[in-house]
Design a protein around this motif. Structure first.
Motif, PDB file in Angstrom:
ATOM      1  N   ALA A 146     -15.522  16.589  30.425  1.00  0.00           N
ATOM      2  CA  ALA A 146     -14.444  17.135  29.286  1.00  0.00           C
ATOM      3  C   ALA A 146     -13.954  18.372  30.330  1.00  0.00           C
ATOM      4  O   ALA A 146     -14.628  18.998  30.798  1.00  0.00           O
ATOM      5  N   PRO A 147     -12.593  18.406  30.158  1.00  0.00           N
ATOM      6  CA  PRO A 147     -12.106  19.673  30.729  1.00  0.00           C
ATOM      7  C   PRO A 147     -12.528  21.124  30.173  1.00  0.00           C
ATOM      8  O   PRO A 147     -13.292  21.137  28.892  1.00  0.00           O
ATOM      9  N   ASN A 149     -13.325  23.920  28.158  1.00  0.00           N
ATOM     10  CA  ASN A 149     -13.059  24.420  26.693  1.00  0.00           C
ATOM     11  C   ASN A 149     -12.876  23.033  25.842  1.00  0.00           C
ATOM     12  O   ASN A 149     -12.288  23.081  24.526  1.00  0.00           O
ATOM     13  N   GLY A 150     -12.824  21.833  26.364  1.00  0.00           N
ATOM     14  CA  GLY A 150     -12.382  20.519  25.934  1.00  0.00           C
ATOM     15  C   GLY A 150     -13.641  19.964  25.037  1.00  0.00           C
ATOM     16  O   GLY A 150     -15.006  20.191  25.764  1.00  0.00           O
ATOM     17  N   GLN A 152     -13.756  16.542  24.678  1.00  0.00           N
ATOM     18  CA  GLN A 152     -13.301  14.952  24.704  1.00  0.00           C
ATOM     19  C   GLN A 152     -13.122  14.679  26.331  1.00  0.00           C
ATOM     20  O   GLN A 152     -12.638  15.606  27.075  1.00  0.00           O
ATOM     21  N   ARG A 154     -12.119  13.449  29.763  1.00  0.00           N
ATOM     22  CA  ARG A 154     -10.512  13.342  30.314  1.00  0.00           C
ATOM     23  C   ARG A 154     -10.615  12.744  31.842  1.00  0.00           C
ATOM     24  O   ARG A 154      -9.739  12.116  32.442  1.00  0.00           O
ATOM     25  N   TYR A 236     -12.876  21.890  37.199  1.00  0.00           N
ATOM     26  CA  TYR A 236     -11.872  21.125  36.578  1.00  0.00           C
ATOM     27  C   TYR A 236     -10.429  21.085  37.146  1.00  0.00           C
ATOM     28  O   TYR A 236      -9.748  19.962  37.085  1.00  0.00           O
ATOM     29  N   THR A 256      -6.410   9.547  32.734  1.00  0.00           N
ATOM     30  CA  THR A 256      -5.579   9.730  31.454  1.00  0.00           C
ATOM     31  C   THR A 256      -4.873   8.841  30.748  1.00  0.00           C
ATOM     32  O   THR A 256      -4.570   8.940  29.400  1.00  0.00           O
TER      33      THR A 256
END
Length: 354
Positions: A146-147, A149-150, A152, A154, A236, A256
């Motif tokens: 997850a990036p 602060n993400g 999900q 990616r 990231y 992506t």
């Protein structure tokens, strides 16, 4: 008991041949895989046999594919890997980059439609062996990061390697995932039913986890840095850079892309290779002397703990390789049994332990 390097390499070659890979290509690929295990990069050698076997049986890898040049200039080349395992495609890419760098001073290769290619450092080191600076990046097949602060996934582990010639036998060789650890380290923990250290993984809610199966439960690997407070935005950002160089440049399927997991056939990984002649700028011998002196000065740094001397990228792996060349390459018992079962099912002779 640990197997000798030669037995270890030959076992991999026999399995690859049993899967249909042509003999010379199987030997070359086994060399790259066993190089990883010899140097302590246990995530990218024999431990990849189970996932490679699964991918070939699911028609995600064509073991008979050959790399093909589809576009070329005096300084660049674009290769289509034909959906094959990444090692032959990557080796050909760096070979051509080196050839071009020897003629023009710089060579760049991009590869698309490929598979996992093992340890990045092997290909960067190819450039060093030709007295060149080498750089390698690759996108990944698994989307599990997850990036910052993400919540999900990616990105993948999206590794990068950089190498420069210096003191003979001691080049600077940085080989790293842009995640906190390589996915294979988590897989190896799961193979031996061990927990992962804190910081490697988080749950789907972003909470710390030490479960090596966390990603399969909806959790994520962490970008290099681990947390926003630990500057995970740097890992990231590096992961994003790797995908731009490896996939956007080559025309490979972007990690992506929403159709990625649904697309039939090849997983379409992209690779990037750079070979650069320091002679474009100065005398090569003087450059190597400076790199060697620079690395030696770093090694001479007063250590915080006298029992843990300061090292330079590539030193730990070289020490492991020297030791394993003498003592052999050990493989965890659970992984070894999995590989043995795959070899026998594939019709490959089993020579480790015989």
């Amino acid at each position: 008991m640990p197997a000798s390097y030669e037995t270890h390499r030959k076992q991999l070659e026999l399995i690859l041949q049993a899967w249909g890979m042509p003999g010379p290509v199987a030997a070359s690929t086994a060399e790259i895989m066993s190089w990883a295990d010899l140097h302590g990069i246990d995530t990218h050698g024999i431990s990849m046999v189970p996932p490679y076997d699964e991918r070939r049986r699911n028609n995600k890898i064509d073991m008979r594919a050959e790399p093909k040049v589809v576009k070329e200039t005096p300084v660049s080349v674009l290769i289509d890997g034909g959906g094959g395992l990444g090692h032959p495609n990557a080796r050909r890419g760096m070979e051509l980059a080196i050839e071009k760098a020897k003629k023009t001073g710089i060579g760049v290769a991009a590869v698309r439609n490929s598979g996992h290619f093992g340890a990045c450092g092997f290909y960067a080191l190819m450039a060093v062996e030709a007295d060149l600076i080498g750089m390698t990046t690759t996108s990944a097949s698994g989307i599990q990061v997850a990036p910052t602060n993400g919540a999900q996934a990616r990105l993948g582990t999206d590794p990068i390697a950089f190498a420069a010639p210096g003191k003979p036998g001691q080049p600077f060789l940085l080989d790293m995932a842009t995640t906190t650890v390589a996915a294979g380290k988590i897989r190896n923990k799961a193979n031996e039913k061990l927990q992962t250290p804190p910081g490697w993984l988080v749950t789907r809610d972003g909470q710390p986890s030490t479960d090596p199966l966390e990603v399969s439960k909806g959790g994520f690997m962490t970008p290099l840095g681990g947390t926003p407070e630990g500057s995970s935005h740097k890992g990231y950002g590096l992961g994003a850079m790797v995908n731009i160089l490896s996939s956007a440049l080559s025309g490979g399927l972007m990690v992506t892309d929403p159709t990625r997991n649904a697309k039939p056939g090849s997983i379409d990984i992209g690779h990037f290779f750079l070979a650069l002649d320091p002679g474009l700028f100065r005398d090569v011998a003087d450059f190597k002397t400076d790199v060697a002196a620079f690395c030696d000065t770093l090694r001479a740094t007063r250590p915080a703990d006298p029992a843990k001397p300061v090292q330079v990228a590539g030193d730990p792996e070289r020490r492991i390789a020297a030791a394993r060349m003498k003592t052999g390459i050990a493989v965890g018992p659970n992984l070894l049994e999995k590989v043995r079962e795959i070899a026998i099912a594939s019709g490959a002779p089993w020579i480790i332990g015989n």
